[in-house]
Scaffold this active site. Structure first.
Site, short mmCIF file in Angstrom:
data_model
loop_
_atom_site.label_atom_id
_atom_site.label_comp_id
_atom_site.label_asym_id
_atom_site.label_seq_id
_atom_site.Cartn_x
_atom_site.Cartn_y
_atom_site.Cartn_z
N ASN A 115 -7.73 9.33 6.38
CA ASN A 115 -6.64 9.23 5.40
C ASN A 115 -7.13 9.02 3.97
O ASN A 115 -6.32 8.89 3.06
CB ASN A 115 -5.67 8.12 5.80
N ARG A 160 0.90 5.36 17.62
CA ARG A 160 0.47 6.59 16.94
C ARG A 160 -0.18 7.55 17.94
O ARG A 160 -0.95 7.13 18.80
CB ARG A 160 -0.53 6.28 15.83
N SER A 200 0.02 1.07 16.37
CA SER A 200 -0.26 0.89 14.94
C SER A 200 -0.41 -0.59 14.63
O SER A 200 0.23 -1.44 15.24
CB SER A 200 0.90 1.48 14.13
N GLY A 201 -1.25 -0.88 13.64
CA GLY A 201 -1.39 -2.26 13.19
C GLY A 201 -0.47 -2.55 12.02
O GLY A 201 -0.37 -3.70 11.57
N THR A 202 0.17 -1.54 11.47
CA THR A 202 1.01 -1.77 10.28
C THR A 202 2.48 -1.39 10.48
O THR A 202 3.30 -1.67 9.63
CB THR A 202 0.48 -0.96 9.07
N ASP A 262 -1.35 1.61 -3.78
CA ASP A 262 -2.21 0.59 -4.41
C ASP A 262 -3.58 1.16 -4.76
O ASP A 262 -4.52 0.42 -5.06
CB ASP A 262 -2.31 -0.68 -3.55
N ARG A 277 -2.72 5.01 20.08
CA ARG A 277 -3.01 3.59 19.84
C ARG A 277 -1.81 2.94 19.18
O ARG A 277 -1.07 3.60 18.44
CB ARG A 277 -4.26 3.42 18.96
N SER A 336 0.81 -1.22 0.00
CA SER A 336 0.00 0.00 0.00
C SER A 336 0.85 1.27 0.00
O SER A 336 1.56 1.54 -0.96
CB SER A 336 -0.94 -0.04 1.20
C1 LIG Z 1 -3.75 6.62 11.17
C2 LIG Z 1 -3.85 5.83 9.93
O1 LIG Z 1 -4.01 6.41 8.85
N1 LIG Z 1 -3.77 4.49 10.05
C3 LIG Z 1 -3.86 3.60 8.89
C4 LIG Z 1 -2.81 2.50 8.97
O2 LIG Z 1 -3.09 1.71 10.08
P1 LIG Z 1 -2.29 1.73 11.46
O3 LIG Z 1 -2.90 0.61 12.25
O4 LIG Z 1 -2.54 3.08 12.04
O5 LIG Z 1 -0.85 1.55 11.12
O6 LIG Z 1 -2.91 1.69 7.80
C5 LIG Z 1 -4.18 1.01 7.69
C6 LIG Z 1 -4.13 0.14 6.46
O7 LIG Z 1 -3.94 0.89 5.31
C7 LIG Z 1 -5.32 2.02 7.64
O8 LIG Z 1 -6.54 1.34 7.62
C8 LIG Z 1 -5.23 2.95 8.84
O9 LIG Z 1 -6.19 3.96 8.76
MG LIG Z 2 -3.64 1.38 0.21
#
Ligand SMILES: CC(=O)N[C@H]1[C@@H](OP(=O)(O)O)O[C@H](CO)[C@@H](O)[C@@H]1O
Ligand SMILES: [Mg+2]
Length: 532
Positions: free
Chosen positions: A368, A505, A498-500, A265, A496, A49
């Site tokens: 976003n 964050r 981050s999941g990625t 993407d 929170r 992404s």
């Molecule tokens: C603050 C922020 O924009 N977080 C994004 C980011 O996730 P995080 O869990 O914050 O890393 O990537 C995700 C997948 O693309 C999207 O769903 C989410 O909104």
């Molecule tokens: Mg994307």
């Protein structure tokens, strides 16, 4: 590798491309198993992404084009993390626990994003599907994420010849049809170019194709960052523009011109412009959601579908689904000025999508720029009635409104947020309203805000509740945030994991940019100190 644990996060697996081969390989297997279980094709999308070019990722897509069921995310994580000698055992466990009929045939769609360095890995995914489980595998080459969702949903819906061209024809003709109706309603349709930063990703070539099918006389799209020279997602793209609150590097902006950015993407879209004093103005997912929802609501009012419904007592529910990242003023505007119902979910499109389905019309966007609209069957039926009730007693305005609602629905990719479709939807609404970007951004003024990241020893020690708006653990953290927030007028802040990415964050907003920055910094410090 020892000591490496990966997890199927907010959007599948992501990480440095060089270390991810085994993850791709195993997700190929899992896709084949899921395909046997669902007796339908499953999608495998290879992309990281908006991450830097050296990263890669993989996510599975369920039969109707929706994200992988949450109950399978933990299976994906388990399968990805076992050692090679435990792999067969783990697969057997999945087969047994899910009662997967191994004799079923399986079928996977697979596709990759532009500019990833590990072609070999992708081929292994295909190989794993095909040889290990007898799955038939269809390589779709390069597509945007939403294109794969769309094609998969059409295929499983019975259109087995569906391909990329079908996508363009479908949305190009829907857009042209809507603009046709729109221009019938007024004397001088406005057309001015929109410049789209494609983050040097796959969206550039795809948007060019879509624009060609529509025709430059109808929409004038200027593609910027088409991947010829720049690097994927480097100083450009939707995430960069949103988080940095500035234009992609090298873009010469003019006041009130429309600019948009996709991510790598092409499932995120944001707009931006300059005001007359050359201040940067962002029109993010919140503003797109507000534009979509008010447009639908205004047309619904005109068409008065309820009048034609079988049971006039059943109301259509329109809702907007946001996350904690939605700007406070967008929420105020929607609730207090527009009287539109709002719901808040944790971050991650799967949560928003799920919630959207509880409304007849669910407009969902992450700030976003990732989002779309879902329409219930109930709404579709009402709409058909409204459309078919073209009796002479109806005003032209009523009939046009019904037609517009129907055509608006056709340009939305309901399977997932789609930057290209969302762009068409925004452009159509602006044309219909005779709005420049100026009227759009003035619907409300954003509260100044700041996003930050903090590295801690283990981000998983932070647990949140109330749709991520409050920290539960460590217990000292929320009182500390509350105390800081109280110091700033219109202050709001939350944190929170981050999941990625391996970061915590931090989000803060306040009455001035200086205060928002200050609050973000203070809260970051609290996370750093209390979060270890
Ligand atoms: C603050 C922020 O924009 N977080 C994004 C980011 O996730 P995080 O869990 O914050 O890393 O990537 C995700 C997948 O693309 C999207 O769903 C989410 O909104
Ligand atoms: Mg994307």
């Amino acid at each position: 590798p020892d000591n490496v644990r990966v997890s199927y996060g907010t959007a599948g697996f992501r990480g440095n491309a060089s270390g991810m081969e085994y993850v791709f390989f195993r997700m190929g297997m899992l896709a084949a198993l899921r395909s046997k279980l669902k007796e339908a094709a499953i999608g495998v999308m290879v992309t990281a992404s908006h991450n830097p070019e050296h990263d890669n990722g993989v996510k599975l897509i369920d039969p109707q084009g929706e994200m992988l069921a949450q109950s399978w995310e933990s299976l994906a994580t388990a399968l990805a993390n076992v050692t090679n000698d435990q792999l067969i055992e783990q697969l057997k466990q999945i087969i047994d626990s899910q009662k997967i009929p191994l004799s079923n045939t399986s079928f996977s769609f697979y596709c990759k994003r532009l500019q990833v360095s590990n072609e070999v890995v992708c081929n292994k995914t295909t190989f794993a599907n095909a040889s290990a489980f007898g799955a038939t595998c269809h390589d779709h080459g390069l597509l945007t994420t939403p294109q794969l969702h769309y094609i998969l949903a059409c295929y499983n819906g019975g259109d087995i010849k569906v391909d990329e061209e079908h996508y363009y024809q479908n949305y190009a003709s829907a857009f042209k049809a809507l603009l046709n109706v729109v221009s019938l309603c007024k004397l001088n349709p406005v057309t001015s170019p929109v410049t789209v930063d494609c983050a040097n990703g796959v969206g550039a070539a795809k948007l060019t194709k879509l624009a060609e099918r529509i025709g430059a006389n109808i929409i004038d799209i200027v593609v910027y960052n088409d991947g010829q020279s720049g690097k994927l997602n480097e100083n450009c793209g939707a995430d960069y523009v949103k988080v940095q609150q500035r234009a992609p590097a090298g873009l010469n902006m003019e006041p009130f011109h429309r600019y948009a950015s996709f991510d790598g993407d092409a499932d995120r879209l944001i707009y931006y412009t300059l005001d007359s004093d050359c201040n940067f103005i962002l029109l993010d997912g919140d503003k797109i959601a507000a534009l979509f929802a008010t447009y639908i609501r205004d047309n619904l009012k005109k068409v008065n579908i309820e009048k034609n419904s079988v049971s006039a007592s059943i109301n259509l529910r329109l809702g907007i689904i946001q996350t904690a990242y939605a700007n406070g003023n967008s929420t105020n505007f929607l609730i207090n000025q527009q009287n539109i119902e709002i719901a808040c979910t944790p971050t991650g499109v799967k949560y928003l999508h799920e919630k959207a389905l509880t409304f007849d019309i669910g407009v969902y966007f992450e700030a976003n720029g990732h989002g779309t609209v879902s329409f219930s069957l109930f709404y579709l039926k009402r709409l058909q009635k409204g459309e078919s009730a073209f009796d002479p007693n109806k005003s032209a305005e009523e009939r046009f409104a019904a037609k517009k609602l129907k055509l608006f629905l056709d340009i939305i990719n309901q399977t997932v947020g789609d930057a290209m479709c969302d762009l068409l939807a925004v452009e159509a609404i602006l044309q219909d309203k005779n709005w420049s970007v100026k009227e759009w951004y003035r619907i409300y003024t954003e509260l100044p805000n700041r996003q930050a990241k903090v590295q801690v020893a283990d981000r998983r020690i932070i647990e949140t509740g109330d749709a991520e708006r409050k920290v539960i653990l460590p217990s000292m953290l929320q009182p500390a945030i509350d105390e800081l927030v109280r110091k700033y007028p219109s202050g709001r802040s939350f944190v929170r994991p981050s999941g990625t990415e391996d970061v915590v964050r931090v989000y803060a907003e306040a009455n001035t940019q200086e205060n928002a920055d200050d609050l973000a910094q203070q809260v970051s410090l609290a996370v750093y100190n209390i979060g270890g």
